[in-house]
Design an enzyme around this catalytic site. Structure first.
Site, mmCIF file in Angstrom:
data_model
loop_
_atom_site.group_PDB
_atom_site.id
_atom_site.type_symbol
_atom_site.label_atom_id
_atom_site.label_comp_id
_atom_site.label_asym_id
_atom_site.label_seq_id
_atom_site.Cartn_x
_atom_site.Cartn_y
_atom_site.Cartn_z
ATOM 1 N N LYS A 38 0.877 -1.095 0.052
ATOM 2 C CA LYS A 38 0.088 0.049 -0.206
ATOM 3 C C LYS A 38 1.019 1.302 0.001
ATOM 4 C CE LYS A 38 -0.247 -0.218 5.007
ATOM 5 N NZ LYS A 38 -1.239 -0.896 6.286
ATOM 6 N N ARG A 136 -10.697 -0.236 15.196
ATOM 7 C CA ARG A 136 -10.821 0.451 13.844
ATOM 8 C C ARG A 136 -11.783 -0.261 12.971
ATOM 9 N NH1 ARG A 136 -4.640 1.683 11.445
ATOM 10 N NH2 ARG A 136 -5.421 -0.236 10.402
ATOM 11 N N TYR A 270 14.715 30.829 6.677
ATOM 12 C CA TYR A 270 13.446 31.641 7.146
ATOM 13 C C TYR A 270 13.421 31.819 8.422
ATOM 14 C CZ TYR A 270 11.422 30.786 2.419
ATOM 15 O OH TYR A 270 11.338 30.848 1.214
ATOM 16 N N MET A 318 10.391 24.254 1.917
ATOM 17 C CA MET A 318 9.599 23.507 0.657
ATOM 18 C C MET A 318 10.620 22.800 0.001
ATOM 19 S SD MET A 318 6.779 24.521 -1.769
ATOM 20 C CE MET A 318 5.716 25.233 -0.635
HETATM 21 C C1 LIG Z 1 -0.314 -1.720 6.690
HETATM 22 C C2 LIG Z 1 -1.049 -3.114 7.151
HETATM 23 C C3 LIG Z 1 -0.344 -4.260 7.538
HETATM 24 C C4 LIG Z 1 1.234 -4.251 7.413
HETATM 25 O O1 LIG Z 1 1.666 -3.820 8.714
HETATM 26 P P1 LIG Z 1 3.138 -3.659 9.028
HETATM 27 O O2 LIG Z 1 3.274 -3.268 10.342
HETATM 28 O O3 LIG Z 1 3.808 -2.716 8.131
HETATM 29 O O4 LIG Z 1 3.681 -5.141 8.807
HETATM 30 C C5 LIG Z 1 -0.887 -5.403 7.739
HETATM 31 N N1 LIG Z 1 -2.131 -5.328 7.787
HETATM 32 C C6 LIG Z 1 -3.183 -4.306 7.630
HETATM 33 C C7 LIG Z 1 -4.524 -4.271 7.779
HETATM 34 C C8 LIG Z 1 -2.566 -3.142 7.204
HETATM 35 O O5 LIG Z 1 -3.285 -1.838 7.040
#
Ligand SMILES: *Cc1c(COP(=O)(O)O)cnc(C)c1O
Length: 393
Positions: A38, A136, A270, A318
């Protein structure tokens, strides 16, 4: 970029990534492995990293959003692929047609996936998610029997296949934390309920990188590993990457844009938040918060210039920041190493995380699109030690 020297680059060592995947498979030999790619593979570049992970034997790829999963299909990936972060009206039909496994956390999602599967006359592959305590995403335990039964009904109608039952851990990066045992107990119960109702998922999964590394009892049929694939430790309590058999994949560097002598009392950047304590040499590094350098690194971000650790002087802007070289000199064009595996004495992403009050995950993931990714070790064979081949990303 045709061999022209670059302003800055994020080198991505695909041989290291493959070795990490192999090492992680060795840590969970009974389970299938999902490489989580991801967020553009945690900032490393999704398609090259996905290919390398597959070469090293990743059975699955995982993404958060369906758009990320569909981009992998568009990029040619044909293996098992799952995405989990759905919102109402999401592209269910496109995912089903692309043979992407989807996640369902509640009745609204089940209704939408059933409608989409009917519309495209193809069974959906569905992982049912239970919230075992992360608080969550996922179905609440009290709603689980209803969701599991409704999914079974749809499966019996041939509309979908429940390919997975899964959950996500909250505190696995703190090995002593009691929440993990509590979550595993809830998960086992949910699996029992699913089984009793008549569901037969192909994969049951709850482990992230931290649980893969510390909790063999949580591996079940599949482990989902993200940060460890990129060679970073999931947290400071689990040890350094080398102690875990991992090697950081990304090296961020830039070339000094300017070096000049300035008098004492010179305000730098800055707000003049840094004043030179005496006559000195300043170097300008052409990376800023638009490139993902945290503004919180102002005054503290570490980097290696001329063989020594230095700190950012003044505010990160930036596009650039300055470094006080003290009594040393350097030449424009010389490299500044911000972070990498640490072999050359450079800081690591974990050093940046510590300096800026965040985690290594955020340091690598936030590196911006303006920084070209340069892939090393992109061999078709996936052989170790074949690295060195370089292409601009
Ligand atoms: C991002 C994610 C992972 C991977 O987590 P890591 O700590 O990077 O191994 C696994 N399962 C879900 C649902 C995630 O969102």
């Amino acid at each position: 970029m045709n061999g022209q020297p670059m302003r800055a680059r994020a080198e991505v060592d695909l041989a290291a990534l493959r070795a990490n995947v192999r090492a992680l498979r060795g840590r969970a030999p009974e389970a299938q492995l999902m490489a989580v790619v991801k967020a553009d593979a945690y900032g490393h570049g999704v398609l090259p990293c996905a290919r390398a992970a597959r070469q090293a034997g990743a059975d699955w790829l995982g993404t958060a959003t369906p758009e990320e999963a569909l981009a992998l299909r568009a990029g040619g990936d044909r293996g098992r692929l799952m995405c989990w972060l759905w919102t109402p009206g999401g592209p269910w039909q496109a995912a089903i047609e692309a043979d992407v496994d989807v996640s369902v956390s509640g009745m609204w999602a089940l209704r939408e996936v059933v409608a989409a599967a009917r519309a495209c006359r193809r069974p959906a592959r569905v992982h049912l998610k239970i919230d075992t305590g992360l608080g969550r995403n996922g179905c609440a335990p009290e709603d689980w029997p209803q969701l599991a039964s409704a999914a079974l009904t749809a499966e019996e109608e041939g509309v979908l296949r429940v390919t997975g039952v899964w959950s996500h851990l909250a505190c696995a990066d703190e090995p002593e934390h009691p929440a993990t045992d509590a979550q595993l107990a809830v998960f086992r119960q949910a699996l029992e309920t699913a089984e009793r109702i008549g569901l037969r998922p192909e994969v049951r999964h709850i482990s992230n990188s931290a649980a893969l590394l510390t909790r063999p009892d949580a591996h079940f049929d599949l482990v989902r590993t993200g940060i460890a694939v990129y060679g970073l430790a999931p947290g400071p309590l689990l040890g350094r990457p080398a102690e875990l058999g991992l090697r950081p994949v990304m090296t961020l560097s830039a070339r000094l844009a300017l070096v000049k002598r300035v008098p004492g009392g010179q305000g730098v950047g800055y707000g003049h938040r840094y004043l030179t304590p005496g006559e000195t040499t300043l170097a300008l590094v052409p990376l800023g918060y638009a490139d993902g350098i945290p503004r919180h690194a102002s005054g503290c971000g570490p980097l290696l210039v001329g063989g020594k650790w230095r700190q950012i002087a003044g505010l990160v802007a930036m596009d650039q920041f300055s470094v006080d070289l003290g009594g040393d000199t350097a030449r424009a064009g010389e490299p500044a190493l911000l972070f990498g595996p640490g072999d050359r004495g450079e800081p690591t992403a974990e050093d940046w995380a510590r300096a800026t009050g965040t985690i290594g995950y955020e340091i690598v993931t936030r590196i911006g699109a303006r920084v070209p990714r340069v892939y090393l070790g992109e061999g078709p064979t996936g052989d170790e030690g074949a690295g060195g081949q370089s292409a601009d990303g």
